[in-house]
Design a protein around this motif. Sequence first.
Motif, PDB file in Angstrom:
ATOM      1  N   ARG A 343       0.930  -1.250  -0.185  1.00 24.71           N
ATOM      2  CA  ARG A 343      -0.043  -0.215  -0.052  1.00 24.71           C
ATOM      3  C   ARG A 343       0.914   1.271   0.423  1.00 24.71           C
ATOM      4  O   ARG A 343       0.708   2.495  -0.759  1.00 24.71           O
ATOM      5  N   GLU A 346       2.468   1.786  -3.069  1.00 21.89           N
ATOM      6  CA  GLU A 346       1.132   2.196  -4.181  1.00 21.89           C
ATOM      7  C   GLU A 346       1.103   3.830  -4.336  1.00 21.89           C
ATOM      8  O   GLU A 346       0.240   4.235  -5.165  1.00 21.89           O
ATOM      9  N   LEU A 347       0.736   4.265  -3.128  1.00 19.15           N
ATOM     10  CA  LEU A 347       0.744   5.700  -2.400  1.00 19.15           C
ATOM     11  C   LEU A 347       1.589   6.626  -2.976  1.00 19.15           C
ATOM     12  O   LEU A 347       1.518   7.478  -2.198  1.00 19.15           O
ATOM     13  N   ARG A 350       1.657   9.638  -4.378  1.00 19.61           N
ATOM     14  CA  ARG A 350       0.652  10.703  -4.860  1.00 19.61           C
ATOM     15  C   ARG A 350      -0.008  12.394  -3.964  1.00 19.61           C
ATOM     16  O   ARG A 350      -0.117  12.789  -5.354  1.00 19.61           O
ATOM     17  N   ARG A 366      -9.667  12.149   0.971  1.00 18.37           N
ATOM     18  CA  ARG A 366      -9.063  11.220   0.694  1.00 18.37           C
ATOM     19  C   ARG A 366      -7.574  10.380   0.541  1.00 18.37           C
ATOM     20  O   ARG A 366      -7.227   9.869   1.017  1.00 18.37           O
ATOM     21  N   TYR A 367      -6.511  11.369   0.907  1.00 16.95           N
ATOM     22  CA  TYR A 367      -5.684  10.904   1.118  1.00 16.95           C
ATOM     23  C   TYR A 367      -5.625  10.155   2.372  1.00 16.95           C
ATOM     24  O   TYR A 367      -4.258   9.428   1.997  1.00 16.95           O
ATOM     25  N   ARG A 369      -8.101   9.039   4.253  1.00 13.85           N
ATOM     26  CA  ARG A 369      -8.692   7.834   3.688  1.00 13.85           C
ATOM     27  C   ARG A 369      -7.953   6.574   3.325  1.00 13.85           C
ATOM     28  O   ARG A 369      -7.601   5.407   3.722  1.00 13.85           O
ATOM     29  N   ASP A 370      -7.689   7.340   2.146  1.00 13.94           N
ATOM     30  CA  ASP A 370      -6.410   6.405   1.471  1.00 13.94           C
ATOM     31  C   ASP A 370      -5.314   5.042   2.650  1.00 13.94           C
ATOM     32  O   ASP A 370      -5.093   4.538   1.486  1.00 13.94           O
ATOM     33  N   ALA A 371      -4.513   6.480   3.073  1.00 11.17           N
ATOM     34  CA  ALA A 371      -3.233   6.101   4.087  1.00 11.17           C
ATOM     35  C   ALA A 371      -4.321   5.300   5.365  1.00 11.17           C
ATOM     36  O   ALA A 371      -3.085   4.148   5.639  1.00 11.17           O
ATOM     37  N   ARG A 446     -21.169   3.836   0.005  1.00 11.38           N
ATOM     38  CA  ARG A 446     -20.187   3.841  -0.411  1.00 11.38           C
ATOM     39  C   ARG A 446     -20.648   5.604  -1.215  1.00 11.38           C
ATOM     40  O   ARG A 446     -20.117   6.018  -0.767  1.00 11.38           O
ATOM     41  N   GLU A 450     -18.461   9.196   0.266  1.00  6.85           N
ATOM     42  CA  GLU A 450     -17.682   9.961  -0.785  1.00  6.85           C
ATOM     43  C   GLU A 450     -18.484  11.688  -0.145  1.00  6.85           C
ATOM     44  O   GLU A 450     -17.723  12.205  -1.079  1.00  6.85           O
TER      45      GLU A 450
END
Length: 478
Positions: A343, A346-347, A350, A366-367, A369-371, A446, A450
């Motif tokens: 992960r 992958e990031l 970003r 989102r940054y 949340r994704d991390a 979902r 968002e």
Amino acid sequence: MVRMAEALERLEKLAASPIVSTLSRAFAEAEYELALVGGPVRDAILGRTVNDFDFTTNARPDDILRIVTPISDAQWDIGREFGTIGARIHGETIEITTYRADTYDGVTRKPVVAFGDTLTGDLSRRDFTVNAMALRLPQNALEDPTGGFQDLADHTLRTPIEPAVSFGDDPLRMMRAARFSSQLDFTVDEDARAAITEMTASIENISAERVQAELSKLLLTDNPRPGIELLVDTGLADIVLPELPALRLEADEHHHHKDVYQHSLTVLEQAISYEHERHPGAEPDLVLRWAALLHDIGKPATRKLGPGGTVSFYHHDLVGSKLAKKRLGALRYDTATIKAVGRLVELHMRFFGYTEAAWADSAVRRYVRDAGDLLERLHMLTRADVTTRNRRKADRLAFAYDDLEARIAELAEQEELDAVRPDLDGNQIQQILGIAPGREVGEAYRWLLELRLDEGPLGPEVAAERLHAWWAARGSAE
């Protein structure tokens, strides 16, 4: 410079410690030999902290257990087959092993245990001379049959016997050479280095789990670069970590780009520096270090040479993530470590979009949340990935990331960003829409997530109104 007088003084202090003196008396009274051996002796001579206590003796496992039981809080005989008994004495865990004279089966490279009768014979079967010294107890005499003290003084790693024989007995010793070169800041002598280069293929006889353990120990040192370079230069990495030497991309006279291999080593060093800076005294972070080393391994597969000398590596982050997970899986790492490293790889690109255009609050959310729980590691990895010698560019990137971290902290304070969730949970969605558990609840959840990322917290009432409107519009569309 290591001086014998100082070394003996340190060893005398070590021998007087409660653990060593207690064991020394117990074995002497039972009329068996005992010696402190290997790493503890080496580290004491070097003035380093001694964390592990390893002993060797002519007593057999049953005798060892009989001797230590009255003076210990607990005992372990899981290594009895190999002559090792563990115990806890004065709050410290120690291991005592019967003198060994190992031979290897020549196929699996697993040791065929043969107990020895002499301390000198035991020391000669060890990996390097600096680990083949012992403090004989209770005499407090330094035993050094293979010249380990001089090699300590010379900062040299040398095998007690011919390197080809030693590495042939246990090929994992070649990887230990890499680890100790980093851990001790020592140089592997020319004969041992040549033998490693000649015998790299034999590492394939070693289990993935044992290779993994050595790679982890290497990465967890304060300065893993020398060991990694030894693995790559001798060809060992071509077998145990081929994605790393593959980073040495060739550049032609028309297309130029930075040395990805050296860049990766620098990123690893800088990540370790950030790690120490943010968490002084904490345990080394294996996940961060693997991510730093592997973050660009997708570049060889994605390199495109363009007009005007341009070079691109589009989607190397996604490709690299898959490669990293595949390699760590082959090395038998646990699922959590594989997932976390993948992960982060992958990031890792970003953030660079943040320097090109200002992010809305929704992009910042989102940054985060994704991390997820990898956010702080992502902070350190991203900062470490800046290795440009252009001071102006480096300052601009550092300022941009300072700004991003400040915005994350500000938003987190405003709306508990660390736990971003929709304003409504699954049960509330079912009640509001009058639907049963199923796929539609997940779609609604979902959509609300968002919405939460785009607009921040709305509260249950407003979220319910917006959900009704979305549901109605969805029904009309269908």
